[in-house]
Scaffold this active site. Structure first.
Site, mmCIF file in Angstrom:
data_model
loop_
_atom_site.group_PDB
_atom_site.id
_atom_site.type_symbol
_atom_site.label_atom_id
_atom_site.label_comp_id
_atom_site.label_asym_id
_atom_site.label_seq_id
_atom_site.Cartn_x
_atom_site.Cartn_y
_atom_site.Cartn_z
ATOM 1 N N CYS A 54 0.848 -1.167 0.064
ATOM 2 C CA CYS A 54 0.028 0.032 0.087
ATOM 3 C C CYS A 54 0.776 1.449 0.098
ATOM 4 O O CYS A 54 0.781 2.104 -0.924
ATOM 5 C CB CYS A 54 -1.049 -0.029 1.169
ATOM 6 S SG CYS A 54 -2.122 -1.386 1.305
ATOM 7 N N HIS A 82 -3.202 6.706 4.307
ATOM 8 C CA HIS A 82 -2.093 5.652 4.495
ATOM 9 C C HIS A 82 -0.623 6.324 3.918
ATOM 10 O O HIS A 82 0.169 5.609 3.649
ATOM 11 C CB HIS A 82 -1.972 4.195 3.936
ATOM 12 C CG HIS A 82 -1.319 3.175 4.692
ATOM 13 N ND1 HIS A 82 -1.452 1.943 4.291
ATOM 14 C CD2 HIS A 82 -0.588 3.566 5.788
ATOM 15 C CE1 HIS A 82 -0.733 1.452 5.230
ATOM 16 N NE2 HIS A 82 -0.441 2.122 6.154
#
Ligand SMILES: *[C@@H]1O[C@H](CO)[C@@H](O)[C@H](O)[C@H]1NC(C)=O
Ligand SMILES: *[C@@H]1O[C@H](CO)[C@@H](O)[C@H](O)[C@H]1NC(C)=O
Length: 549
Positions: free
Chosen positions: A89, A150
């Site tokens: 990610c 994130h």
């Protein structure tokens, strides 16, 4: 509270599996009637993650089989060689947002940590990186991010929000500054806290055993230690037990939060309502900004959501022009986190834009997730930054059929800071070569699973270095089943030499930057922890009006 153990150490309670990527992007420029040179289309990008929560995360392949996404594919242009910039990610999103390899912004692993682990860490997308949102914001776009970020939150204080989406070109943010981890789901086996919690738990058990042994010895008169010592040690055991217990609960409170712009609005978040809140937010953003131009990046937490969201968006935007891009990380072949093998990085990609892009067209040219950056910038009438290397190339000419070939002759596939593979699309012969320098070692029994637990490692004993490198001809062998040998492939030496040269040239374009995933920046810091209410008992819940909506 420190980062977790090295990746290959078996965690006692649960697999240390981090979210892999399953991306679904959707691009919807609307309002055909306004088309013209200064025409600024509305753009919607949808990205969904394969949450990777242990074995429960079999969402990925279900998503692909939905009639909605299938229809997007039928009505749009489909990319068959679309490649993620990184297998996990944080770096993949950094590359997506900036159009640059994550290493260029310091957002890839240089110390073994491959993703940000806490909202309370200090690493994140640096201030001097330019996202496509910032460029479109300067072009007069209303820019929104709904869902997962994130990419870090703070640098020095709880409220500086130096890495926050609102400081990276987004006018509006609603969602998780972090990512979903199993801790967010009360009752599921913990993930982030596994190694730390595991160590605390082990220490607790060892110490308890020690204390019991000493107490038994003393009772039987075998050893002479003062009772004071026994009680002292017993209290220490209790303390360790307490920390272990807290480490489980607090991960959820600290990492699983929702923010609206700069405010924490739900801590910890109630997962069962999140998908609905996100799709509601997305719809309301589109309604607010319908006259345009707007750029909305919906970065879903949950793979079930895109079906719902897509359907709703389709209903709302029937009258416009659409370009849809659906990308999906193929998490089915191979372990998670593989930097080089096709199974770890190849993602389906669909662009839908009726009236502009031909329906049902298939493009077999190598393209990258980093290409979204210059593509979106071009659609929004902006210019990509000229003072830095941009790795992505605009897809517009390819999608519109003006260009026959992708602008990428070479693509480089990283696992953390390690170059695992490179591909060469030789335009003269049309052949697509792939060279592997490093591959993760696969478990002989588990189909495609890596050694150890969780993510496939990028370096160390869990990988194999290939010298000479492995060479495949992807044009004839897309599953990389038959490595070519000098004897059987006359071009073997020439291809390797050409790719070597390209790798050397590529390496010269990399310059060292401050690492954002270093242990110091990864580590949780109480003074950086986003919190509503009183630290450490941060707690708030969504306002009731929104819940009922
Ligand atoms: C869907 O994916 C899961 C793993 O994520 C796998 O176990 C399952 O077999 C897949 N289903 C099909 C039909 O491929
Ligand atoms: C951002 O700043 C760092 C130093 O803090 C520097 O190394 C890097 O090159 C800069 N990046 C850009 C895109 O200017």
């Amino acid at each position: 509270m420190g980062p977790t153990a090295p990746r290959r150490r078996a965690a006692p309670a649960a697999r240390e599996s981090l979210p892999g990527l399953l991306t679904v992007c959707l691009l919807l420029p609307t309002c055909a009637s306004k088309a013209g040179p200064a025409f600024k289309p509305n753009i919607l990008l949808i990205m969904a993650d394969d949450l990777g929560i242990g074995d429960l995360g079999c969402y990925g392949n279900d998503t692909l089989r939905t009639p909605n996404i299938d229809r997007l594919a039928e009505e749009g242009v489909r990319l068959t060689q679309h490649l993620a910039a990184a297998p996990v990610c944080t770096p993949s999103r950094a590359a997506f947002l900036t159009g640059r390899h994550a290493l260029r912004s310091g957002m890839d692993a240089t110390h073994g940590y491959r993703v940000l682990r806490w909202n309370g860490g200090s690493g994140g997308l640096p201030q001097n990186e330019t996202t496509f949102a910032r460029i479109l914001q300067r072009q007069g776009y209303a820019t929104g991010l709904i869902g997962k970020w994130h990419q870090g939150v703070n640098c020095e204080s709880r409220t500086d929000h130096c890495h926050h989406p609102l400081n990276h070109g987004f006018d509006y943010f609603y969602g998780m500054p972090f990512t979903l981890v199993s801790e967010c789901h009360p009752g599921w086996p913990p993930q982030v806290a596994v190694a730390l919690g595991g160590r605390l738990w082990l220490s607790t058990q060892m110490m308890a055993l020690g204390v019991l042994t000493v107490a038994a010895g003393k009772t039987l008169g075998l050893i002479s230690v003062p009772w004071k010592f026994v009680w002292g040690a017993a209290s220490l055991v209790l303390l360790f037990f307490g920390s272990w217990f807290a480490s489980l609960g607090f991960v959820r409170r600290w990492n699983c939060i929702l923010m609206r712009n700069h405010d924490v609005v739900e801590q910890p978040m109630a997962l069962e309502s999140t998908a609905r809140l996100l799709s509601g937010e997305a719809l309301s953003f589109i309604q607010r900004h319908k006259p345009g131009p707007f750029l909305l990046f919906v970065s879903l937490l949950h793979v079930h959501v895109p079906l719902m969201t897509t359907k709703e968006f389709q209903g709302k935007s029937q009258h416009g022009l659409y370009g849809d891009n659906v990308e999906e990380m193929d998490g089915l072949v191979g372990g998670k986190g593989m930097g080089g093998w096709e199974g770890g990085i190849r993602v389906p990609g669909i662009f839908r834009w009726p009236g502009v892009l031909p329906a049902g067209r298939v493009i077999q040219e190598p393209t990258s997730l980093m290409d979204i950056f210059p593509t979106v910038v071009q659609l929004g009438g902006g210019q990509v930054p000229q003072d830095r290397v941009i790795d992505g190339r605009s897809l517009v000419p390819l999608l519109q059929g003006e260009a026959e070939h992708s602008a990428h002759e070479f693509l480089f596939h990283y696992c953390g800071e390690h170059l695992h593979a490179a591909r060469w699309h030789d335009k003269d012969s049309g052949r697509l070569w792939k060279v592997h320098y490093v591959t993760p070692r696969l478990h002989p029994e588990g189909a495609g699973a890596c050694y150890g637990h969780g993510l496939c490692p990028c370096s160390g004993p869990g990988v194999t270095h290939h010298d000479p490198p492995l060479l495949f001809d992807l044009s004839g062998d897309p599953s990389e089943a038959q490595p070519l040998a000098p004897g059987s492939e006359p071009l073997y030496g020439a291809v390797l030499a050409r790719v070597e040269q390209a790798v050397r040239e590529h390496r010269r374009t990399l310059s060292p930057v401050p690492p954002q995933l270093s242990p110091g920046r990864i580590a949780w810091k109480p003074w950086l922890q986003p919190c509503c209410g009183h630290f450490p008992f941060c707690s708030c819940s969504q306002d009731p009006a929104l819940r009922e909506a």
